[in-house]
Motif scaffolding. Structure first.
Motif, mmCIF file in Angstrom:
data_model
loop_
_atom_site.group_PDB
_atom_site.id
_atom_site.type_symbol
_atom_site.label_atom_id
_atom_site.label_comp_id
_atom_site.label_asym_id
_atom_site.label_seq_id
_atom_site.Cartn_x
_atom_site.Cartn_y
_atom_site.Cartn_z
ATOM 1 N N ALA A 110 0.822 -1.212 0.000
ATOM 2 C CA ALA A 110 0.000 0.000 0.000
ATOM 3 C C ALA A 110 0.855 1.260 0.000
ATOM 4 O O ALA A 110 0.403 2.328 -0.420
ATOM 5 C CB ALA A 110 -0.929 0.010 1.208
ATOM 6 N N PHE A 111 2.094 1.131 0.454
ATOM 7 C CA PHE A 111 2.946 2.307 0.597
ATOM 8 C C PHE A 111 4.143 2.302 -0.355
ATOM 9 O O PHE A 111 4.933 3.237 -0.363
ATOM 10 C CB PHE A 111 3.431 2.415 2.047
ATOM 11 N N ASP A 167 -3.597 1.306 -6.639
ATOM 12 C CA ASP A 167 -3.278 2.708 -6.928
ATOM 13 C C ASP A 167 -4.035 3.607 -5.956
ATOM 14 O O ASP A 167 -5.245 3.759 -6.051
ATOM 15 C CB ASP A 167 -3.666 3.040 -8.370
ATOM 16 N N SER A 168 -3.304 4.225 -5.026
ATOM 17 C CA SER A 168 -3.954 5.075 -4.012
ATOM 18 C C SER A 168 -4.538 6.345 -4.609
ATOM 19 O O SER A 168 -5.286 7.063 -3.943
ATOM 20 C CB SER A 168 -2.954 5.435 -2.908
ATOM 21 N N ARG A 169 -4.211 6.634 -5.863
ATOM 22 C CA ARG A 169 -4.783 7.813 -6.541
ATOM 23 C C ARG A 169 -5.961 7.416 -7.435
ATOM 24 O O ARG A 169 -6.523 8.260 -8.117
ATOM 25 C CB ARG A 169 -3.718 8.491 -7.396
ATOM 26 N N GLY A 170 -6.323 6.132 -7.393
ATOM 27 C CA GLY A 170 -7.380 5.640 -8.253
ATOM 28 C C GLY A 170 -8.763 5.741 -7.646
ATOM 29 O O GLY A 170 -9.017 6.524 -6.720
ATOM 30 N N ARG A 171 -9.667 4.918 -8.145
ATOM 31 C CA ARG A 171 -11.084 4.971 -7.783
ATOM 32 C C ARG A 171 -11.319 4.904 -6.271
ATOM 33 O O ARG A 171 -12.197 5.580 -5.730
ATOM 34 C CB ARG A 171 -11.819 3.808 -8.465
ATOM 35 N N TYR A 172 -10.562 4.071 -5.568
ATOM 36 C CA TYR A 172 -10.824 3.840 -4.148
ATOM 37 C C TYR A 172 -10.017 4.746 -3.222
ATOM 38 O O TYR A 172 -10.260 4.761 -2.025
ATOM 39 C CB TYR A 172 -10.567 2.363 -3.804
ATOM 40 N N GLY A 173 -9.095 5.504 -3.781
ATOM 41 C CA GLY A 173 -8.351 6.480 -3.001
ATOM 42 C C GLY A 173 -7.421 5.857 -1.975
ATOM 43 O O GLY A 173 -7.269 4.644 -1.883
#
Length: 492
Positions: free
Chosen positions: A316-317, A391-397
């Motif tokens: 995640a990181f 992708d933390s910038r994607g749909r789920y944030g």
């Protein structure tokens, strides 16, 4: 994409997949494998202890058995609903938590899950170490613990296929071994005298339910890890019922045996392994092997699932979608080493305290399950944007405030209702010691999360799979993919 993200997947005996999605051309097996895996994982000595505790905590034998059955059924439903996600998504269980909690927000329950399974694996290593020492006459406690740790590491490193094979062996061994122990119990004790020794109380009945329901729900954070290789067209109902049947039937049999042993006043709680050996008589060594086989199955689940959870947290990181075999090996060895060290350093008092701490941590599983199941079956309705899970910038944030709030609330509302060795809540005291914390948490978390998430979740119109990455000379798409990011599966 990192170099590790594109690691080729071998068709050899050692598993190479980690937290990435299993493509259709690598899917294999049938739902029956779920039955034997979970039957073998539950037909073991710790489940017997769990059943015995229902009587130790005050339940009459028949009330304990019925309460354990209801709890196994209710907890088994929750657990099997998670298992049914595996073929549809092809993902380890905790990766799917990113749909609800966000890519980084899912780390909160993940860290607690890691701690939980380290504790369970360590205590299981102690019991198995005792059985190995008795089998071979080792005087040093460290010998059996080290041998069992090595066996756990070996099976977990080979991975998915061998774990299922061990589950099938454990199912046969467990049925034969515990069948013989039950026969010995009926021949050495007046089993009928176990019933009617205590009056019925709702508090002890609900405690028995909590023990077995909690037992089943501890599998929820990694149960889909072992169904994710099934073909995506595998019936959802078939995956559910084979998982449910294997887990509930075997757990109930083992816990019923434990409740009877405790009600008969046998010296089982203080010396679990030794008592079963004495009960077996001339076949004591065989029963020690049964104990080791059963614990090996569930300890491999702890190690394998624990490593998947750690890799999910780390990824995640650092934006990893896959990890190399060497990385996977290092994590497995590290996990097993920690469990062996805890087992070696633990005194009996420490183990008792640590088990209580682990049981208290069960409170973190219930609201997580509520959030995950409500979203998957009622809000997302099995439609997931799989590339966005990495992708933390994607749909789920990165973080989802609605899920995190509901999850924390689901933990907090349990506090007044908890009745465990480390803490007893005021409402539990008022109800005579009854622990209904898990029921309260399931209901409250679901009722809070559903309306909030229904208004805020960004649900794709259909399942979105990763784009295929064909090798040189290969077709443009992998079997089961249409070459685009949007592709609807027909699972279930």
């Amino acid at each position: 994409m990192s170099s590790e993200a594109s690691t080729p997947v071998s068709t050899g005996p050692i598993e190479r997949r980690t937290i990435d999605m299993v493509p259709e051309d690598e899917r294999h097996g049938s739902p029956s494998s779920q039955f034997t895996l979970w039957f073998g994982a539950n037909m073991q000595i710790t489940a017997v202890v769990d059943g015995a505790l229902a009587v130790v905590f005050g339940a009459e034998a028949m009330a304990a058995i019925v309460g354990l059955l209801i709890g196994n059924i209710l907890g088994g439903i929750v657990m099997a609903l998670h298992s049914a996600q595996g073929p549809r998504l092809g993902l380890p269980q905790m990766i799917s938590s990113r749909v609800q909690f966000g890519v980084k927000g899912a780390a909160l329950p993940l860290l607690l899950v890691i701690l939980m399974y380290l504790g369970f694996a360590a205590t299981g290593t102690v019991l198995s170490g005792q059985a190995i020492n008795l089998m071979f006459g080792f005087s040093a406690p460290a010998a059996g613990i080290a041998i069992f740790g090595a066996l756990t590491a070996l099976v977990a490193v080979v991975g998915y296929r061998l774990i299922h094979t061990v589950g099938r062996i454990s199912t046969v061994v467990g049925i034969l071994g515990f069948g013989y122990l039950a026969w010995q119990l009926f021949h050495q004790y007046d089993v009928a005298s176990a019933f009617g020794q205590k009056p019925f109380t709702w508090a002890s009945f609900l405690t028995a339910m909590a023990l077995s329901a909690g037992w089943q729900m501890t599998f929820a954070p990694y149960v889909a890890d072992y169904s994710r290789y099934l073909p995506s067209k595998t019936s959802t109902a078939a995956t559910f019922w084979t998982t449910f049947g294997g887990s509930v039937i075997s757990a109930q049999l083992a816990m019923t045996f434990g409740a009877l042993v405790a009600a008969l006043g046998a010296n089982f709680i203080k010396n679990q392994v030794g008592f079963l050996g004495e009960l077996a008589g001339p076949l004591a060594v065989v029963i020690y092997l049964v104990i080791v086989t059963g614990k090996l199955t569930v300890n491999c689940l702890n190690a394998y699932g624990g490593v998947m959870t750690m890799l999910t947290t780390v990824s995640a990181f650092n934006d990893r979608k896959q990890f190399s075999p060497a990385t996977r090996l290092a994590y497995i060895l590290g996990f097993v080493l920690v469990t062996v060290l805890v087992a070696l350093l633990a005194s009996s008092n420490f183990l008792s305290t640590f088990k209580n701490f682990v049981l208290l941590l069960l409170t973190v599983f219930v609201p997580w399950s509520a959030v995950n199941l409500v979203d998957y079956y009622l809000i997302s309705k099995e439609k997931v944007d799989i590339p966005a899970l990495y992708d933390s910038r994607g749909r789920y944030g990165a973080y989802n405030g609605v899920a995190l709030f509901s999850y924390i609330l689901g933990i907090v509302v349990q506090i007044p209702f908890i009745n465990q060795a480390m803490y007893e809540g005021p409402l539990a005291k008022a109800m005579g010691g009854a622990d209904i914390s898990w029921i309260v948490s399931l209901v409250v978390t679901a009722l809070v999360y559903y309306p909030l998430a229904a208004r805020t979740m960004d649900v794709p119109r259909q399942m979105i799979y990763p784009a295929a990455e064909p090798a040189a000379g290969a077709p443009d798409t992998l079997p089961g993919y249409d070459g685009s990011l949007a592709h609807t599966s027909h699972a279930g």
